[in-house]
Scaffold this active site. Structure first.
Site, PDB file in Angstrom:
ATOM      1  N   GLY A   1       0.817  -1.071  -0.143  1.00 19.40           N
ATOM      2  CA  GLY A   1       0.219   0.011  -0.094  1.00 19.40           C
ATOM      3  C   GLY A   1       1.022   1.333  -0.197  1.00 19.40           C
TER       4      GLY A   1
ATOM      5  N   GLU B   1       4.466   1.664 -10.966  1.00 15.67           N
ATOM      6  CA  GLU B   1       5.474   1.661 -11.299  1.00 15.67           C
ATOM      7  C   GLU B   1       6.072   2.971 -11.481  1.00 15.67           C
ATOM      8  OE1 GLU B   1       5.165   0.037  -8.764  1.00 15.67           O
ATOM      9  OE2 GLU B   1       4.513  -2.161  -9.185  1.00 15.67           O
TER      10      GLU B   1
ATOM     11  N   ARG C   1       9.338  -2.648 -10.992  1.00 17.29           N
ATOM     12  CA  ARG C   1       9.811  -2.210 -12.113  1.00 17.29           C
ATOM     13  C   ARG C   1      10.997  -3.322 -12.801  1.00 17.29           C
ATOM     14  NH1 ARG C   1      11.062   3.884  -9.585  1.00 17.29           N
ATOM     15  NH2 ARG C   1       8.435   4.076  -9.288  1.00 17.29           N
TER      16      ARG C   1
END
Length: 396
Positions: A142, A375, A255
């Site tokens: 979160g 991301e 990523r």
């Protein structure tokens, strides 16, 4: 003078011979994940996507845990301890099936598990990581909020001390795995700076309503996290992270998986276009025999395999401990952008059939619209690279 060795035949599926860069164990892991996705995802994913659901997600998580795909590059605590390249190959194969499946794995391993593994206490690691690695507990992460995505420093979720406890209030948005998670890693402002908290999903005041009406990542669980006076003990805080460096390092790790995964979606669409071009006839011949179609296929192949080569290079740098966040931004920016372009071009090759769920192209194209944004948006990665190139910070 000895003759030069004869090169192997040209392989349309591997035109640059990139498999030569892989070790036998790398190939075995790739093939295992590919076979699992072909058996467990591909026969059903179009129906899941059309219905906007991911049924049996907990069972899928346990199966992925049995494959060693959850927290794959992490060491100890039941994790596989795989190389970064091996993890990347797994991400590619999972996203070749569907971006939602790769997102499940990325959020579990590269965000929730990674945060606990890198910043957690020994007790937190022992409590959560073995069960998460096995897929017995699903995790979520979160950070993003309804009003704060690219600017996490302005988050409103707040954790205050109350005696020895912490009390959390706030909301998080667009959280993959949220509604099926057994634990959430939640980032919140405190009087000491931004801190991370390990929040069991059964905590009083914690809820995770699922987000519906999505037109992207439909075969994926996406949720809001609501924290309404969630009381946690003192040892719920991640002791190794204060400030934004903690969550941002997790995002860098996630990523990296996207750099590989996006090429999986692109590969599936490219292969669909090639197969279609060989069989679809117009004007008395397969459309793959027309120059303009061949130009499209050639351009798609070039960008696809350049992207895979870039992903492999970044993986080797990660394995050597030499990968920088700016280089991950380079990969994420290029590969997702090119993957979307490949999917859109594949759609044109398939014509009207390209919008049908009988083919995978439109599903991957719409999924990648989310991957492009999460991301880090295109603009944020451009600014990361712009700062690295000029030395001037344009974020402020």
């Amino acid at each position: 003078m000895s003759a030069s060795p004869k090169p192997p035949p040209f392989d349309p599926a591997d035109p640059l011979g990139l498999d030569d860069l892989l070790e036998p164990e790398d190939l075995a892991i790739r093939d295992t994940v590919r076979a699992w996705a072909a058996d467990r995802v591909l026969p059903h994913v179009a129906e899941w996507y059309e219905k906007g659901e991911l049924p049996g997600v907990r069972e899928l998580a346990r199966e992925l845990g049995a494959l060693g795909a959850l927290g794959m590059p992490l060491s100890g605590y039941g994790c596989a301890g795989a190389t970064a390249v091996q993890y990347g190959l797994a991400c590619l194969e999972l996203e070749a099936a569907d971006s939602g499946i790769r997102s499940l794995v990325s959020v579990q391993g590269s965000l929730a598990m990674y945060a606990i593994h890198r910043f957690g206490s020994e007790e937190q690691k022992r409590t959560w990581l073995p069960r998460m690695a096995a897929g017995e507990v699903i995790g979520c992460f979160g950070l993003t909020e309804p009003d704060h995505g690219s600017d996490p420093a302005s988050m409103r979720t707040y954790a205050k001390r109350d005696g020895s406890d912490w009390v959390l209030d706030g909301r998080k948005m667009w959280i993959t795995n949220g509604s099926v998670a057994g634990v959430a890693v939640v980032w919140a402002r405190t009087d000491e700076g931004i801190r991370g908290f390990v929040v069991p999903a059964d905590s009083a005041g914690f809820s995770a309503p699922e987000i519906k009406h999505k037109w992207s990542l439909r075969a994926s669980v996406t949720s809001e996290l609501v924290l309404d006076g969630v009381r946690l003990p003192a040892d719920a805080v991640l002791p190794g992270a204060t400030g934004l460096r903690g969550p941002l390092s997790c995002l860098t790790h996630a990523r990296y998986g996207i750099v590989w995964g996006a090429m999986g979606a692109a590969r599936t669409c490219f292969e669909a276009a090639v197969d279609y071009a060989r069989s679809r006839e117009q004007f008395g011949r397969p459309i793959g025999g027309f120059q303009l179609t061949q130009a499209k296929l050639a351009d798609m192949a070039v960008e696809l395999h350049k992207g895979i080569l870039l992903a492999h290079h970044l993986g080797r740098r990660m394995d050597a401990g030499r990968l920088r966040p700016e280089q991950v931004s380079f990969g994420k920016l290029n590969n997702v952008r090119e993957a979307i372009d490949i999917c859109r071009t594949a759609r044109t090759v398939l014509g009207a059939n390209g919008i049908s769920l009988e083919y995978p192209v439109m599903r991957h194209a719409t999924n990648l619209e989310s991957v492009l944004t999460y991301e880090g948006t295109v603009e944020m990665h451009q600014l990361v690279l712009g700062k690295a190139l000029t030395g001037i910070d344009a974020f402020r």
